[in-house]
Design a protein around this motif. Structure first.
Motif, PDB file in Angstrom:
ATOM      1  N   VAL A  76       0.853  -1.192   0.000  1.00 31.05           N
ATOM      2  CA  VAL A  76       0.000   0.000   0.000  1.00 31.05           C
ATOM      3  C   VAL A  76       0.888   1.241   0.000  1.00 31.05           C
ATOM      4  O   VAL A  76       1.940   1.244   0.633  1.00 31.05           O
ATOM      5  N   PRO A  77       0.510   2.288  -0.761  1.00 32.70           N
ATOM      6  CA  PRO A  77       1.425   3.414  -0.983  1.00 32.70           C
ATOM      7  C   PRO A  77       2.101   3.976   0.263  1.00 32.70           C
ATOM      8  O   PRO A  77       3.289   4.272   0.220  1.00 32.70           O
ATOM      9  N   ASN A 106      -2.792  -8.188   3.630  1.00 32.60           N
ATOM     10  CA  ASN A 106      -3.678  -9.312   3.936  1.00 32.60           C
ATOM     11  C   ASN A 106      -3.308 -10.561   3.158  1.00 32.60           C
ATOM     12  O   ASN A 106      -3.318 -11.671   3.693  1.00 32.60           O
ATOM     13  N   TRP A 283     -13.858  -0.267  12.051  1.00 36.25           N
ATOM     14  CA  TRP A 283     -13.093   0.512  13.031  1.00 36.25           C
ATOM     15  C   TRP A 283     -12.851   1.930  12.528  1.00 36.25           C
ATOM     16  O   TRP A 283     -12.773   2.860  13.319  1.00 36.25           O
ATOM     17  N   GLN A 284     -12.754   2.105  11.198  1.00 34.34           N
ATOM     18  CA  GLN A 284     -12.531   3.444  10.661  1.00 34.34           C
ATOM     19  C   GLN A 284     -13.718   4.355  10.959  1.00 34.34           C
ATOM     20  O   GLN A 284     -13.546   5.524  11.283  1.00 34.34           O
ATOM     21  N   THR A 307      -3.763   6.730  12.021  1.00 29.63           N
ATOM     22  CA  THR A 307      -3.942   7.015  10.594  1.00 29.63           C
ATOM     23  C   THR A 307      -5.176   7.870  10.346  1.00 29.63           C
ATOM     24  O   THR A 307      -5.390   8.347   9.239  1.00 29.63           O
TER      25      THR A 307
ATOM     26  N   TYR B  60     -11.517  11.443   0.227  1.00 32.31           N
ATOM     27  CA  TYR B  60     -11.682  10.704   1.479  1.00 32.31           C
ATOM     28  C   TYR B  60     -12.059  11.627   2.629  1.00 32.31           C
ATOM     29  O   TYR B  60     -12.889  11.285   3.468  1.00 32.31           O
ATOM     30  N   LEU B 265      -4.089  -1.516  -2.624  1.00 30.44           N
ATOM     31  CA  LEU B 265      -4.548  -0.226  -2.106  1.00 30.44           C
ATOM     32  C   LEU B 265      -5.113  -0.360  -0.700  1.00 30.44           C
ATOM     33  O   LEU B 265      -5.441   0.619  -0.051  1.00 30.44           O
ATOM     34  N   THR B 266      -5.253  -1.604  -0.232  1.00 34.08           N
ATOM     35  CA  THR B 266      -5.772  -1.843   1.110  1.00 34.08           C
ATOM     36  C   THR B 266      -4.612  -1.897   2.072  1.00 34.08           C
ATOM     37  O   THR B 266      -3.717  -2.717   1.918  1.00 34.08           O
ATOM     38  N   PHE B 270      -5.743   0.617   7.734  1.00 31.38           N
ATOM     39  CA  PHE B 270      -6.482   1.721   7.154  1.00 31.38           C
ATOM     40  C   PHE B 270      -6.803   1.466   5.682  1.00 31.38           C
ATOM     41  O   PHE B 270      -5.951   1.025   4.920  1.00 31.38           O
ATOM     42  N   THR B 271      -8.038   1.719   5.297  1.00 24.88           N
ATOM     43  CA  THR B 271      -8.440   1.534   3.910  1.00 24.88           C
ATOM     44  C   THR B 271      -9.142   2.782   3.411  1.00 24.88           C
ATOM     45  O   THR B 271     -10.097   3.237   4.021  1.00 24.88           O
ATOM     46  N   ASP B 272      -8.669   3.333   2.310  1.00 25.73           N
ATOM     47  CA  ASP B 272      -9.329   4.467   1.679  1.00 25.73           C
ATOM     48  C   ASP B 272     -10.343   3.922   0.686  1.00 25.73           C
ATOM     49  O   ASP B 272     -10.021   3.610  -0.451  1.00 25.73           O
TER      50      ASP B 272
END
Lengths: 455, 309
Positions: A76-77, A106, A283-284, A307, B60, B265-266, B270-272
């Motif tokens: 992830v970036p 994952n 959770w976000q 985050t 986001y 991208l995950t 945290f996931t956008d």
């Protein structure tokens, strides 16, 4: 006639009935050009693929001591960029070329067993605790004792203990970690005049007050399943002590006892204060309830909520240790999952892997990686803490005050037990809290089977 | 029933008088219900896609503040450019092409040959063979992954075919497993379709001296174009969308297909979701292109086999 007509498509110029052919002609043309295009794409795509094969082969296959392969779970970036900076610095410091295989977190985690049996990279990302010991026990990783000869001085005893397999050898080099605690928005608390509770009674009293003030007292979410494990771990460690908790995690024995059922009884007291509809929230969404000042507090890890509280919000994030329940245990345990690196069973470049890990085990490397990331802290001592945000500094003192570190349920117990058994069991408890006893006997039965088959 | 009553009263005067009334009759409860049902089904199917599209257009920060079910804030294509660059989509589109196109062509080619034999000849083992092919298709992928993986890591390949030196972690291995798994279904469909091609055609070809190979290639295969197009659409979607084989049998992250790029991208935690929605939209495009390009053949391919028994 039939045969002639039907065979005409093989020989398009031969068709004698133009009106009959007019209908399928246009889509045929589209299909043909599309197929032709597809073939062209395949051809073009195959060329760089073949050249890529040969180029990466020369990279991975070179047994020269200046290349180390690295299996990363950070595709992830955001952490990927930090790792790229770090590896560039590592090349400068050690002269090693680091060939990275980027895989998303994952997938990497789910495929770890097949990954380690197949063609793993020399060094790879992994976690401390039982998650590490399990693969060490299976002989799928190499020990890293010689790395520890060099870096041992900058790690605490608690950290050393988390890096050893059950045979006493080191298998893991810690890199970053973060604590679990009860998080809140400082500005919200200041405006309402709340103070951090230290005991269970104060905690419940505060929750009541928040409810009266029209807030969601405790942001709690359980769609993902795993965040709830943090609450269980803390309740168990506060009520029954660290030793009991770790034995429960490692041996799987004692789930159907009054001590564990007391944990669920205690937990039931919290449910009325949780976010409405928490079973369907991630959770976000819960962390955003804290950020948006809709909710008062939340049990979570700094790595997650950090985050969400970014930029100008970073210093607004406050937290306190999970409250004391039994004075005998106080607040002596902190849940602090450690991430780090391991070395595959037969690395192509063992000397290079050692050299790389010696570098990654330094405070300088860890600080470089952390950069402006406010969600983790470095594991090595000697980090310039003036660059930390307030929550990071507070996290260090929280962890240093702890007598014991736990790693989180899914890292402290068998991988085949945490997610397949405990995750749905806790979800079931939260949706029907009255059935705790049947849920516990079910957990107990499954734990027995799983530990019996895993020796 | 409705049609019968309308057309069953044949006098011209009646027909003229009931012309405006006919429109009203069409709006009977049953018909209204039918349309309501169709509209509702349509909405249920399209809503998630539209929702994802809507989400993908919002940054986001806005959805974090207002929630996903909200209106207002900014709308732009920022997520699309971010997804394209951050997830390195061009590289993964290329990987998907390397896997999907050969797998698709080889599958259709092999399946059409098996189907030809099964459909045009009456060998004793035909039924058994068809049963084995279809049964293999019913086997869940997850059930065979462990032994398959063990096989893959022990079968050596020359280094120009595979970086790892094994079937595992190579494009060749992925193409192979797709061919192996998809051939069964294609044989089943194609052999049923080929049975509908009249025997006289191949008999005539045989009388003219066409070899078995020529009958397959120049007589039967061209007639199967609708079925092949339909299968190509379906198989393209299946192979392109595959995530399971790609993640288990390919360890090198940068060699995985587009579905794995979406996962890149995950984050760990945290996931956008807005970014992922945008990337999903981009990733869905090739399937749509293939479907719309082949849809005429797709539909006729499905029905052609049905009414020519």
């Amino acid at each position: 006639m039939t045969s002639h007509n039907s065979s005409s498509p093989t020989n398009p110029g031969h068709g004698e009935n133009p009106t009959h052919r007019a209908d399928p002609a246009s889509p045929l043309f589209g299909r043909r050009s599309l197929l032709r295009g597809a073939l062209a794409v395949a051809g073009v795509a195959a060329l760089p693929a073949l050249s890529a094969c040969s180029s990466s082969k020369s990279g991975g296959g070179s047994e020269a001591s200046n290349a180390v392969s690295f299996g990363s779970n950070a595709a992830v970036p955001e952490p990927k960029g930090a790792y790229q900076t770090l590896f560039a610095a590592a090349k400068k410091a050690t002269g090693l070329d680091i060939n990275v295989n980027w895989v998303d977190h994952n997938t990497f985690q789910q495929n770890i067993t097949t990954y380690l049996q197949g063609n793993p990279q020399d060094v790879f990302n992994w976690f401390a605790g039982e998650r590490m010991q399990y693969f060490a026990g299976q002989g799928l990783v190499s020990n890293v004792n010689d790395v520890w000869d060099k870096i041992g001085g900058s790690y605490t005893d608690a950290m050393k203990a988390q890096s050893k397999g059950s045979d006493g050898n080191y298998y893991f080099v810690p890199f970053d970690y973060y604590p679990w605690a009860v998080f809140y928005s400082k500005s919200l608390w200041a405006s309402k005049g709340y103070t951090a509770p230290t005991t269970w009674d104060e905690y419940i009293a505060l929750a009541k007050k928040m409810k009266a003030d029209g807030l969601i007292p405790i942001a709690f979410t359980d769609k993902d399943g795993w965040p709830a494990m943090g609450t269980f771990d803390y309740l168990n460690m506060r009520m029954n002590g660290y030793e009991f908790h770790i034995n429960l995690m490692r041996t799987g024995q004692g789930w159907n006892t009054s001590k564990v059922s007391a944990v669920f009884d205690q937990w039931r007291q919290l449910i009325p204060y949780y976010s409405p509809g928490f079973l369907g929230l991630t959770w976000q969404e819960g962390a955003n309830q804290i950020l948006n000042k809709q909710a008062g507090m939340m049990v979570l890890g700094l790595d997650q909520i950090g985050t969400i509280f970014t930029g100008s919000n970073a210093d607004d994030l406050g937290f306190f240790a999970f409250p004391e329940i039994d004075p005998a245990n106080g607040q002596d345990s902190v849940e602090a999952p450690i991430d780090g690196f391991m070395v595959a069973k037969s690395p192509k470049n063992a000397a290079g892997a050692t050299k790389l890990l010696e570098y990654l085990g330094t405070a300088a490397a860890q600080q470089l990686w952390l950069g402006s990331n406010p969600a983790d802290i470095a594991t090595a001592s000697g980090v310039d803490t003036s660059k930390y945000t307030k929550p990071q500094t507070a996290a260090i003192s929280l962890i240093n005050s702890a007598k014991h570190l736990s790693q989180f349920m899914d890292r402290d117990t068998l991988p085949s037990f945490a997610d397949p058994v405990m995750l749905p069991a806790i979800q079931k408890f939260l949706s029907s809290p009255g059935e705790a006893s049947s849920i516990l006997s079910n957990i107990d039965a499954q734990a027995k089977t799983i530990w019996a088959t895993n020796g | 029933m409705t049609a019968a009553t309308v057309t069953g009263s044949p006098t011209a005067a009646d027909a003229a008088a009931s012309a405006p009334g006919r429109r009203r009759r069409r709006l009977r409860p049953a018909r209204a219900f039918l349309h309501a049902f169709l509209i509702a089904t349509c909405v249920v199917w399209i809503a998630p896609v539209l929702y994802a599209l809507y989400t993908s257009l919002r940054p986001y920060a806005d959805t974090a503040k207002d929630g996903y079910v909200s209106v207002g804030g900014h709308y732009n294509l920022g997520n699309y450019t971010n997804a394209w660059n951050e997830a390195d989509l061009p590289l993964y589109f290329k990987n998907s092409a390397i896997i999907t196109i050969p797998a698709l062509l080889i599958t259709l080619w092999l399946a059409s040959m098996v189907a030809f034999v099964v459909a045009r000849h009456s060998f004793k083992f035909n039924l058994l063979m068809l049963m084995i092919f279809t049964a293999g298709n019913l086997l869940p992928q997850q059930a065979i992954i462990t032994p398959l993986y063990k096989l893959y890591i022990t079968i050596p390949l020359p280094s120009w075919l595979s970086d790892s030196g094994h079937l595992d972690d190579s494009f060749f291995g992925l193409i192979l497993i797709h061919v192996a798994f998809q051939t069964g279904f294609c044989v089943f469909v194609l052999s049923n379709f080929m049975r509908t091609v009249p025997n006289e055609i191949t008999e005539a070809a045989r009388v003219d001296g066409a070899s078995e190979w020529r009958q397959y290639r120049q007589v039967v295969l061209p007639l199967c174009r609708p079925a092949l197009a339909a299968l190509a659409t379906l198989e393209f979607t299946w192979i392109y969308n595959d995530f399971f084989w790609a993640t288990v049998l390919m360890q090198t992250g940068s060699n995985r297909p587009i579905t794995a790029a979406l996962n890149n991208l995950t984050g760990q935690f945290f996931t956008d979701n807005n970014l992922i929605a945008a990337a999903s939209m981009i990733v869905a495009i090739p399937t749509l292109v293939v479907f719309f390009a082949l849809q005429k053949q797709f539909v006729s391919g499905l029905t052609l086999g049905a009414n020519k028994g």
